[in-house]
Scaffold this active site. Structure first.
Site, PDB file in Angstrom:
ATOM      1  N   GLY A 112      39.320  75.192  43.751  1.00  0.00           N
ATOM      2  CA  GLY A 112      39.610  76.417  42.987  1.00  0.00           C
ATOM      3  C   GLY A 112      38.934  76.427  41.634  1.00  0.00           C
ATOM      4  O   GLY A 112      39.549  76.792  40.636  1.00  0.00           O
ATOM      5  N   ARG A 145      36.876  79.576  38.355  1.00  0.00           N
ATOM      6  CA  ARG A 145      37.327  80.176  37.086  1.00  0.00           C
ATOM      7  C   ARG A 145      38.546  79.400  36.554  1.00  0.00           C
ATOM      8  O   ARG A 145      39.000  78.434  37.170  1.00  0.00           O
ATOM      9  CB  ARG A 145      37.708  81.640  37.316  1.00  0.00           C
ATOM     10  CG  ARG A 145      38.955  81.792  38.165  1.00  0.00           C
ATOM     11  CD  ARG A 145      39.337  83.241  38.396  1.00  0.00           C
ATOM     12  NE  ARG A 145      40.728  83.315  38.793  1.00  0.00           N
ATOM     13  CZ  ARG A 145      41.325  84.415  39.239  1.00  0.00           C
ATOM     14  NH1 ARG A 145      40.646  85.516  39.373  1.00  0.00           N
ATOM     15  NH2 ARG A 145      42.605  84.397  39.558  1.00  0.00           N
ATOM     16  N   SER A 187      53.266  72.096  37.728  1.00  0.00           N
ATOM     17  CA  SER A 187      53.594  73.129  36.727  1.00  0.00           C
ATOM     18  C   SER A 187      54.981  72.819  36.171  1.00  0.00           C
ATOM     19  O   SER A 187      55.813  72.212  36.866  1.00  0.00           O
ATOM     20  CB  SER A 187      53.631  74.496  37.411  1.00  0.00           C
ATOM     21  OG  SER A 187      54.272  75.448  36.585  1.00  0.00           O
ATOM     22  N   TYR A 199      56.590  79.563  44.265  1.00  0.00           N
ATOM     23  CA  TYR A 199      55.688  78.788  43.397  1.00  0.00           C
ATOM     24  C   TYR A 199      56.354  77.495  42.924  1.00  0.00           C
ATOM     25  O   TYR A 199      55.757  76.421  42.971  1.00  0.00           O
ATOM     26  CB  TYR A 199      55.289  79.670  42.212  1.00  0.00           C
ATOM     27  CG  TYR A 199      54.272  79.078  41.271  1.00  0.00           C
ATOM     28  CD1 TYR A 199      52.916  79.086  41.589  1.00  0.00           C
ATOM     29  CD2 TYR A 199      54.652  78.517  40.050  1.00  0.00           C
ATOM     30  CE1 TYR A 199      51.971  78.558  40.716  1.00  0.00           C
ATOM     31  CE2 TYR A 199      53.717  77.989  39.177  1.00  0.00           C
ATOM     32  CZ  TYR A 199      52.378  78.017  39.507  1.00  0.00           C
ATOM     33  OH  TYR A 199      51.443  77.493  38.638  1.00  0.00           O
ATOM     34  N   ILE A 222      49.252  78.696  30.206  1.00  0.00           N
ATOM     35  CA  ILE A 222      47.848  78.543  29.805  1.00  0.00           C
ATOM     36  C   ILE A 222      47.152  79.899  29.979  1.00  0.00           C
ATOM     37  O   ILE A 222      47.376  80.601  30.968  1.00  0.00           O
ATOM     38  CB  ILE A 222      47.141  77.458  30.675  1.00  0.00           C
ATOM     39  CG1 ILE A 222      47.994  76.174  30.762  1.00  0.00           C
ATOM     40  CG2 ILE A 222      45.740  77.163  30.140  1.00  0.00           C
ATOM     41  CD1 ILE A 222      48.334  75.503  29.447  1.00  0.00           C
TER      42      ILE A 222
HETATM   43  P1  NAD Z   1      43.341  81.081  38.443  1.00  0.00           P
HETATM   44  O1  NAD Z   1      43.960  82.123  39.307  1.00  0.00           O
HETATM   45  O2  NAD Z   1      42.607  81.510  37.216  1.00  0.00           O
HETATM   46  O3  NAD Z   1      42.344  80.165  39.306  1.00  0.00           O
HETATM   47  C1  NAD Z   1      42.721  79.646  40.562  1.00  0.00           C
HETATM   48  C2  NAD Z   1      41.482  79.493  41.424  1.00  0.00           C
HETATM   49  O4  NAD Z   1      41.903  79.011  42.724  1.00  0.00           O
HETATM   50  C3  NAD Z   1      40.755  80.834  41.650  1.00  0.00           C
HETATM   51  O5  NAD Z   1      39.375  80.684  41.396  1.00  0.00           O
HETATM   52  C4  NAD Z   1      41.050  81.126  43.117  1.00  0.00           C
HETATM   53  O6  NAD Z   1      40.027  81.885  43.773  1.00  0.00           O
HETATM   54  C5  NAD Z   1      41.174  79.715  43.692  1.00  0.00           C
HETATM   55  N1  NAD Z   1      41.859  79.716  44.987  1.00  0.00           N
HETATM   56  C6  NAD Z   1      42.953  80.459  45.336  1.00  0.00           C
HETATM   57  N2  NAD Z   1      43.264  80.245  46.622  1.00  0.00           N
HETATM   58  C7  NAD Z   1      42.361  79.352  47.102  1.00  0.00           C
HETATM   59  C8  NAD Z   1      42.162  78.749  48.374  1.00  0.00           C
HETATM   60  N3  NAD Z   1      42.963  79.022  49.404  1.00  0.00           N
HETATM   61  N4  NAD Z   1      41.125  77.895  48.534  1.00  0.00           N
HETATM   62  C9  NAD Z   1      40.295  77.607  47.490  1.00  0.00           C
HETATM   63  N5  NAD Z   1      40.442  78.162  46.267  1.00  0.00           N
HETATM   64  C10 NAD Z   1      41.463  79.019  46.072  1.00  0.00           C
HETATM   65  O7  NAD Z   1      44.515  80.076  38.078  1.00  0.00           O
HETATM   66  P2  NAD Z   1      44.641  78.999  36.891  1.00  0.00           P
HETATM   67  O8  NAD Z   1      45.562  79.568  35.887  1.00  0.00           O
HETATM   68  O9  NAD Z   1      43.306  78.494  36.478  1.00  0.00           O
HETATM   69  O10 NAD Z   1      45.459  77.860  37.669  1.00  0.00           O
HETATM   70  C11 NAD Z   1      44.865  76.669  38.171  1.00  0.00           C
HETATM   71  C12 NAD Z   1      45.972  75.728  38.626  1.00  0.00           C
HETATM   72  O11 NAD Z   1      46.834  75.423  37.522  1.00  0.00           O
HETATM   73  C13 NAD Z   1      46.874  76.342  39.709  1.00  0.00           C
HETATM   74  O12 NAD Z   1      47.250  75.346  40.631  1.00  0.00           O
HETATM   75  C14 NAD Z   1      48.075  76.812  38.919  1.00  0.00           C
HETATM   76  O13 NAD Z   1      49.228  76.892  39.711  1.00  0.00           O
HETATM   77  C15 NAD Z   1      48.177  75.718  37.878  1.00  0.00           C
HETATM   78  N6  NAD Z   1      48.925  76.132  36.685  1.00  0.00           N
HETATM   79  C16 NAD Z   1      48.493  77.149  35.891  1.00  0.00           C
HETATM   80  C17 NAD Z   1      49.242  77.529  34.789  1.00  0.00           C
HETATM   81  C18 NAD Z   1      48.807  78.618  33.842  1.00  0.00           C
HETATM   82  O14 NAD Z   1      49.555  78.909  32.887  1.00  0.00           O
HETATM   83  N7  NAD Z   1      47.652  79.251  34.020  1.00  0.00           N
HETATM   84  C19 NAD Z   1      50.456  76.877  34.514  1.00  0.00           C
HETATM   85  C20 NAD Z   1      50.873  75.860  35.352  1.00  0.00           C
HETATM   86  C21 NAD Z   1      50.099  75.485  36.437  1.00  0.00           C
END
Ligand code: NAD
Length: 244
Positions: free
Chosen positions: A8, A11, A139, A152, A185
């Site tokens: 993933g 981005r 998370s 989630y 984040i």
């Molecule tokens: P985001 O949505 O910006 O990026 C996630 C990426 O995963 C995207 O590019 C998407 O296309 C890709 N993706 C989705 N389904 C997929 C699949 N089946 N196969 C391959 N790629 C896939 O999210 P983010 O905020 O950068 O989050 C990244 C990680 O961090 C996630 O696991 C999220 O749960 C975790 N997280 C984020 C936050 C936050 O505040 N942003 C907080 C806690 C945990």
């Protein structure tokens, strides 16, 4: 040269981790659900400009067979797989009474089953190498729960159990496995939340600001580094003091 795979990573946090690990000197295997996620996106060029090799491997990490095929291709292309970052994740939020079975199953399969899939196939490469680092994105929702995120928080809590199991099962082969648990984040994922919800969360953060993707990437870089050689089975919260 050592290789890192980040799921993933077109981005958000995944792209920042890929860029940071490239700065640390790793060749980078980028992954996302389709090649088109990398259209109008310069992450691959930015990484190559750092002087390391970088290639995109499109695969849906919730699919067992696609992960098996992708890991084979990465191993063939780079020779070794030294770091796996299980980052891909989605949200389909909603109150429990209104959450569809479809959205429950989808989040579990993308966030949780993907960790099983990728750890199984990459772990087997690392076991033969007798070394490796696996870093999972959990998370704070997985540690403390969060209203509106039954699917989630279940997936992210499961990742903590999977992290500890991987650490115990693969430790004797020189492989460490840890998780990071981000708070709020600034990424496209959190951009979907309402202004009211964002303001309520901000009020609970001790540092009184949202986290930046580089602040997650820095801790992942540490966990992949020689300085973390005796750290395994741990969950590091990166939340600016959201949860204490
Ligand atoms: P985001 O949505 O910006 O990026 C996630 C990426 O995963 C995207 O590019 C998407 O296309 C890709 N993706 C989705 N389904 C997929 C699949 N089946 N196969 C391959 N790629 C896939 O999210 P983010 O905020 O950068 O989050 C990244 C990680 O961090 C996630 O696991 C999220 O749960 C975790 N997280 C984020 C936050 C936050 O505040 N942003 C907080 C806690 C945990």
């Amino acid at each position: 040269m050592a290789t890192a795979v980040i799921t993933g990573s077109a981005r958000g946090i995944g792209a920042a981790i890929a860029e940071r690990l490239a700065k640390d000197g790793y060749n980078i295997a980028l992954n996302d659900i389709s090649q088109s996620c990398f259209d109008n996106n310069d992450i691959s060029d930015r990484i190559k400009a750092l002087g390391v090799e970088c290639e995109i491997f499109a695969a849906d990490v919730s699919k067992h067979d696609q992960c098996e095929d992708m890991v084979k291709k990465i191993k063939a292309r780079f020779g070794t797989i030294d770091v796996l970052v299980n980052n891909a994740g989605i949200t389909r939020d909603g109150l429990l009474a209104r959450m569809s079975e479809e959205n429950y199953d989808l989040v579990i399969s993308v966030n949780q089953k993907s960790v099983f899939n990728m750890t199984k196939f990459t772990g087997s490469v690392m076991m033969k190498q007798r070394s490796g680092r696996i870093i999972n994105l959990s998370s704070v929702a997985g540690v403390y729960g969060n209203a509106g995120q039954m699917n989630y928080s279940a997936s992210k809590a499961a990742i903590i159990g999977m992290t500890k199991t991987t650490a115990k099962e693969l430790g004797s082969r020189g492989i460490t496995c840890n998780a990071v648990a981000p708070g709020f984040i600034d990424t496209p994922m959190t951009a979907q939340l309402s202004d009211e919800m964002k303001a309520a969360i901000l009020g609970q953060i001790a540092l009184k600001r949202y986290g930046q993707v580089e602040e997650i990437a820095g801790v992942v870089s540490f966990l992949a580094s020689p300085d973390a050689s005796y750290v395994t089975g741990q969950v590091i919260e990166i939340s600016g003091g959201l949860s204490m």
